[in-house]
Design a protein around this motif. Structure first.
Motif, PDB file in Angstrom:
ATOM      1  N   LEU A   1      52.701  52.807  45.315  1.00  0.00           N
ATOM      2  CA  LEU A   1      53.844  52.188  45.296  1.00  0.00           C
ATOM      3  C   LEU A   1      54.021  50.692  45.075  1.00  0.00           C
ATOM      4  O   LEU A   1      55.316  50.301  44.798  1.00  0.00           O
ATOM      5  CB  LEU A   1      54.006  52.178  46.863  1.00  0.00           C
ATOM      6  N   LEU A   2      52.820  50.142  44.819  1.00  0.00           N
ATOM      7  CA  LEU A   2      52.919  48.776  44.186  1.00  0.00           C
ATOM      8  C   LEU A   2      53.160  48.621  42.712  1.00  0.00           C
ATOM      9  O   LEU A   2      53.155  47.744  42.098  1.00  0.00           O
ATOM     10  CB  LEU A   2      52.068  47.785  44.838  1.00  0.00           C
ATOM     11  N   GLY A   3      53.033  49.628  42.056  1.00  0.00           N
ATOM     12  CA  GLY A   3      53.006  49.727  40.545  1.00  0.00           C
ATOM     13  C   GLY A   3      54.154  49.019  39.687  1.00  0.00           C
ATOM     14  O   GLY A   3      54.269  47.966  39.107  1.00  0.00           O
TER      15      GLY A   3
ATOM     16  N   GLY B   1      47.497  42.176  33.882  1.00  0.00           N
ATOM     17  CA  GLY B   1      47.180  41.363  35.117  1.00  0.00           C
ATOM     18  C   GLY B   1      47.996  41.927  36.267  1.00  0.00           C
ATOM     19  O   GLY B   1      47.692  42.259  37.504  1.00  0.00           O
ATOM     20  N   ALA B   2      49.284  42.831  35.843  1.00  0.00           N
ATOM     21  CA  ALA B   2      49.956  43.672  36.755  1.00  0.00           C
ATOM     22  C   ALA B   2      49.186  44.748  37.508  1.00  0.00           C
ATOM     23  O   ALA B   2      49.062  44.949  38.603  1.00  0.00           O
ATOM     24  CB  ALA B   2      51.264  43.975  36.272  1.00  0.00           C
ATOM     25  N   VAL B   3      48.369  45.272  36.551  1.00  0.00           N
ATOM     26  CA  VAL B   3      47.418  46.513  36.827  1.00  0.00           C
ATOM     27  C   VAL B   3      46.503  46.083  37.661  1.00  0.00           C
ATOM     28  O   VAL B   3      46.199  46.677  38.517  1.00  0.00           O
ATOM     29  CB  VAL B   3      47.111  47.562  35.542  1.00  0.00           C
ATOM     30  N   LEU B   4      45.811  45.006  37.189  1.00  0.00           N
ATOM     31  CA  LEU B   4      44.588  44.505  38.113  1.00  0.00           C
ATOM     32  C   LEU B   4      44.973  43.947  39.559  1.00  0.00           C
ATOM     33  O   LEU B   4      44.613  44.277  40.566  1.00  0.00           O
ATOM     34  CB  LEU B   4      43.874  43.275  37.345  1.00  0.00           C
ATOM     35  N   ALA B   5      46.299  43.412  39.580  1.00  0.00           N
ATOM     36  CA  ALA B   5      46.895  43.167  40.907  1.00  0.00           C
ATOM     37  C   ALA B   5      47.127  44.241  41.756  1.00  0.00           C
ATOM     38  O   ALA B   5      46.796  44.094  42.941  1.00  0.00           O
ATOM     39  CB  ALA B   5      47.845  42.216  40.800  1.00  0.00           C
ATOM     40  N   THR B   6      47.665  45.249  41.141  1.00  0.00           N
ATOM     41  CA  THR B   6      47.781  46.526  41.943  1.00  0.00           C
ATOM     42  C   THR B   6      46.739  47.139  42.453  1.00  0.00           C
ATOM     43  O   THR B   6      46.581  47.677  43.337  1.00  0.00           O
ATOM     44  CB  THR B   6      48.742  47.557  41.139  1.00  0.00           C
TER      45      THR B   6
END
Length: 81
Positions: A19-21, A48-53
């Protein structure tokens, strides 16, 4: 009974990451990612977005598993044993 907590935690973590991807990619990169690209450091921001997700999914899954084990598995062990 703890295995049920682990399974619920993994399911909750995957669901949260799924859901957050898209919102994380839009937060880190903006709308230009979905078009043709906009910056030379786009790959780093995407990572960075993938790691945060994944980190959000990890924390959500760990929290669900810990909460289930604390509220359901432990009291049930005390009753049985």
């Amino acid at each position: 009974m703890k295995i049920v907590g682990v399974v619920l935690g993994v399911a909750a973590g995957l669901f949260t990451a799924f859901l957050l991807g898209t919102p994380m990619i839009e937060l880190f990169l903006g709308d230009c990612f979905w078009e043709q690209g906009c910056e030379p450091h786009e790959g780093l921001k995407f990572t960075g977005a993938v790691l945060a997700t994944c980190l959000a999914g990890l924390f959500a899954g760990w929290g669900v598993a810990a909460l289930f084990n604390k509220l359901v598995a432990k009291p049930r062990q005390r009753q049985v044993g």
